[in-house]
Design a protein around this motif. Structure first.
Motif, PDB file in Angstrom:
ATOM      1  N   GLN A 431       0.819  -1.204   0.000  1.00 49.90           N
ATOM      2  CA  GLN A 431       0.000   0.000   0.000  1.00 49.90           C
ATOM      3  C   GLN A 431       0.861   1.267   0.000  1.00 49.90           C
ATOM      4  O   GLN A 431       0.367   2.348  -0.290  1.00 49.90           O
ATOM      5  N   ARG A 432       2.158   1.095   0.308  1.00 44.95           N
ATOM      6  CA  ARG A 432       3.049   2.248   0.365  1.00 44.95           C
ATOM      7  C   ARG A 432       4.067   2.257  -0.761  1.00 44.95           C
ATOM      8  O   ARG A 432       5.025   3.022  -0.722  1.00 44.95           O
ATOM      9  N   ARG A 510      -1.141   4.152 -14.031  1.00 41.77           N
ATOM     10  CA  ARG A 510      -1.397   3.387 -12.808  1.00 41.77           C
ATOM     11  C   ARG A 510      -0.310   3.625 -11.776  1.00 41.77           C
ATOM     12  O   ARG A 510      -0.576   3.791 -10.589  1.00 41.77           O
ATOM     13  N   ALA A 511       0.933   3.609 -12.256  1.00 43.25           N
ATOM     14  CA  ALA A 511       2.061   3.805 -11.338  1.00 43.25           C
ATOM     15  C   ALA A 511       2.048   5.190 -10.712  1.00 43.25           C
ATOM     16  O   ALA A 511       2.578   5.394  -9.609  1.00 43.25           O
ATOM     17  N   MET A 512       1.428   6.160 -11.406  1.00 40.20           N
ATOM     18  CA  MET A 512       1.406   7.537 -10.915  1.00 40.20           C
ATOM     19  C   MET A 512       0.189   7.842 -10.035  1.00 40.20           C
ATOM     20  O   MET A 512       0.039   8.960  -9.556  1.00 40.20           O
ATOM     21  N   MET A 513      -0.690   6.863  -9.830  1.00 40.69           N
ATOM     22  CA  MET A 513      -1.891   7.114  -9.037  1.00 40.69           C
ATOM     23  C   MET A 513      -1.540   7.475  -7.587  1.00 40.69           C
ATOM     24  O   MET A 513      -2.190   8.320  -6.983  1.00 40.69           O
ATOM     25  N   ARG A 514      -0.536   6.835  -7.055  1.00 44.71           N
ATOM     26  CA  ARG A 514      -0.135   7.154  -5.687  1.00 44.71           C
ATOM     27  C   ARG A 514       0.874   8.291  -5.733  1.00 44.71           C
ATOM     28  O   ARG A 514       1.961   8.145  -6.307  1.00 44.71           O
ATOM     29  N   LEU A 519       8.171   3.971  -1.835  1.00 44.71           N
ATOM     30  CA  LEU A 519       9.072   3.399  -2.841  1.00 44.71           C
ATOM     31  C   LEU A 519       8.354   3.388  -4.186  1.00 44.71           C
ATOM     32  O   LEU A 519       7.256   2.837  -4.307  1.00 44.71           O
ATOM     33  N   LEU A 520       8.958   4.020  -5.172  1.00 45.03           N
ATOM     34  CA  LEU A 520       8.432   4.016  -6.538  1.00 45.03           C
ATOM     35  C   LEU A 520       9.400   3.239  -7.410  1.00 45.03           C
ATOM     36  O   LEU A 520      10.573   3.610  -7.550  1.00 45.03           O
TER      37      LEU A 520
END
Length: 608
Positions: A431-432, A510-514, A519-520
């Motif tokens: 989730q993080r 999708r990867a940019m939603m958070r 950690l990216l």
């Protein structure tokens, strides 16, 4: 060896006993509908008793007629009528209840299968051949798996009938209890013949998988161009036939063995059957047994023959069903083992202070002899942008999956602010984090859903649009016929297909939603985009990562084969054959004139 150990072949889930599997399936039935579970067993038990008592009522009727006892004749006739009517009513009601129970249980089982596969934190289930075989066989044995609850009910009620029949035989003469013993070989060997079926599936798993792959390859659109251009149709067909023949040969050989075993056991029982009839006839001729006893024995002997034949078939079918259910339990055990070290009570830090450290991390893929990563020691500082570069096969993607918790290290450990990653709850950890991959999935939903699932906590249109802007997909959104409501996938009504680059932009969205992950992970996420677009996006993400330093201490990890875009990273790590050979900033690595400088210069020359 650190605590973050991957499950070794010696630690794989063992094959569960049939008793444990049956207990687990009954738990599922009870969870699906407890009242129908009790009712199904109760109705079929009464039905079994009604069938068993039919022969007793017939004996009483004949004895009453022989003795001119009208009262006994009336009671026996009423009993026969009650048995026939009860059998019809109870069987009908039981089948209706069992059908509904099976439907509920099947739905619950499918739901739990999706849940356990989806919640298994690592990729072992898909990438370890032993686990993958169990999953594929379970999917192929869906019908047998769905019949496991009815099979258990049938076994139980058949046992009731056998017990009632044995009591009636004992009441005529104790020696008649030897009759069921002649059927024991059929019962005992029925499990053996069922194991032959399971063995056949296991032995045929690999050629069956190849045949299925060849069929999909020959009939799907993905490889159609090359199959036609290289004229591969006949070659694929020949290989498909060869694998199918191998599958049939395996099953034929085992089926012949099973049929011979079944024929032998039936001959053994027939000897006992005729012996019992002769014994009771002699008893009747000697005046020890009545005509009713003789008829009762003949009927019961026939019932025993039918019960043993039915039982043998039921056991074989039940064993096949339990073999499929055993795979489900196996996968449950695997999912549980993957979470053994995790402590759900251990909190995920809201902000990274030190960062993420890899301490002598080694990883080896299942059934591989060599390590993909060897003794990796690396510090990913909080708030840093880290780039991983190296040739194909250097271990870059493996390192990304280790950081995501999709793999457990074979040796060594990974810590997050000093806490072993293996101890963190994988669901809470994910989730993080956020990630974009080169081999991304193509979710054929509406665009707002395809992108929005990157953060299930918020999927409103404004958030999705903002994520697409951060992914550099503004131009794509403008071309979609229904905007965010556009259905993706040409096989759906009003659905459209996209190019590889467009699908990748949605994956980046999708990867940019958070907006504030700890950690990216960006593993070649722009491989299908041009170099200029990639450079612009990496510049944008690096700037955003630096803005997050103060708020979350987030680590951004970039993997790219284009050296021109990674030079802006705070730390560049060079992997070669699973080892870190260099690390530092772009300026430091160029000054060292090592492998990075050499690769950078070679790539730069290709663009001149």
């Amino acid at each position: 060896m650190g605590r973050g150990m991957v499950t070794t072949m010696a630690d794989q889930p063992t094959s569960a006993s049939r008793l444990r599997v049956a207990t687990r399936m009954l738990q599922i039935a009870w969870g699906a509908d407890p009242w129908r579970t009790l009712l199904a067993f109760g109705l079929f038990t009464l039905d079994a008793l009604a069938q068993a008592l039919y022969a007793l009522w017939l004996k009483l009727l004949l004895d009453g007629l022989q003795q001119a006892d009208s009262r006994r004749v009336m009671i026996a006739a009423a009993g026969i009528a009650a048995s026939i009517a009860g059998n019809s009513i109870l069987a009908y009601a039981g089948n209706r209840v069992r059908l509904r129970l099976t439907e509920y249980a099947r739905h619950l089982i499918e739901r739990q299968l999706i849940e356990l596969v989806g919640h298994t934190p690592t990729l072992e289930i898909h990438e370890t051949p032993e686990h993958l075989t169990q999953l594929e066989l379970l999917e192929g044995e869906g019908w047998e798996f769905g019949e496991v609850i009815p099979s258990l009910i049938n076994l139980f009620t058949t046992a009731v009938r056998i017990g009632a029949t044995a009591l009636l035989l004992f009441n005529i003469h104790p020696l008649l209890l030897l009759l069921p013993l002649f059927g024991l070989p059929a019962l005992l060997l029925s499990a053996r013949t069922s194991n032959l079926f399971q063995l056949g599936n296991e032995l045929a798993a690999e050629p069956a998988r190849r045949a299925h792959y060849l069929f999909e390859l020959a009939t799907s659109a993905g490889a159609a161009k090359e199959i036609r251009l290289f004229r591969l149709g006949d070659e694929l067909l020949a290989r498909f036939h060869a694998d199918q023949r191998a599958v049939r040969a395996i099953h034929h050989r085992l089926n012949v063995r099973g049929e011979l075993m079944g024929l032998t056991t039936r001959l053994i029982f027939l000897i006992g059957y005729f012996g019992a009839i002769v014994f009771v006839i002699r008893q009747a001729m000697a005046g020890v047994a009545s005509v009713g006893d003789t008829v009762l024995t003949a009927v019961l002997a026939g019932q025993v023959l039918g019960l043993l034949t039915t039982s043998a078939n039921l056991i074989q079918f039940a064993w096949r069903s339990l073999a499929a259910a055993r795979r489900f339990v196996y996968l449950e055990d695997l999912a549980g083992q993957s979470r053994q070290q995790a402590d759900p009570a251990l909190p995920i830090p809201s902000q990274l202070a030190d960062g993420i450290r890899l301490d002598q991390v080694t990883y080896r893929y299942p059934r591989r002899q060599e390590n993909v990563l060897q003794g990796i020691t690396l510090h990913l500082p909080a708030g840093a942008t880290v780039a991983i570069v190296g040739d194909n096969g250097a271990g870059k993607t493996t390192l990304v999956k280790l950081l995501a918790g999709l793999y457990h290290p074979t040796a060594g450990r990974i810590t997050v602010d000093g806490v072993d990653l293996a101890r963190l709850d994988p669901d809470q950890w994910r989730q993080r984090i956020s990630a974009g991959f080169q081999d991304h999935a193509r979710f054929e939903f509406m665009v707002r859903e395809t992108v929005g699932i990157g953060d299930l906590s918020t999927r409103d249109d404004a958030t999705v649009s903002a994520a697409l802007r951060r992914a550099g997909a503004d131009d794509l959104l403008a071309t979609l016929p229904a905007g965010l409501a556009t259905q993706l996938g040409a096989s759906w009504p009003a659905g459209i297909d996209l190019s590889g680059g467009q699908w990748q932009k949605l994956a980046l969205g999708r990867a940019m939603m958070r907006t504030a992950p700890l950690l990216l992970l960006l593993d070649e996420p722009t491989a299908a985009l041009d170099a200029e677009t990639e450079h612009r996006l990496f510049t944008q993400w690096t700037t955003a990562a630096r803005q997050l330093r103060q708020s979350t201490g987030a680590v951004t990890l970039l993997v790219s084969h284009r050296f021109s875009t990674v030079q802006m990273a705070d730390l560049i790590v060079v992997l070669q054959q699973g080892h870190i050979v260099e690390s530092g900033s772009h300026r430091e690595l160029i000054a060292r004139r090592g492998l990075y400088a050499e690769l950078f210069e070679l790539q730069a020359q290709s663009y001149r």
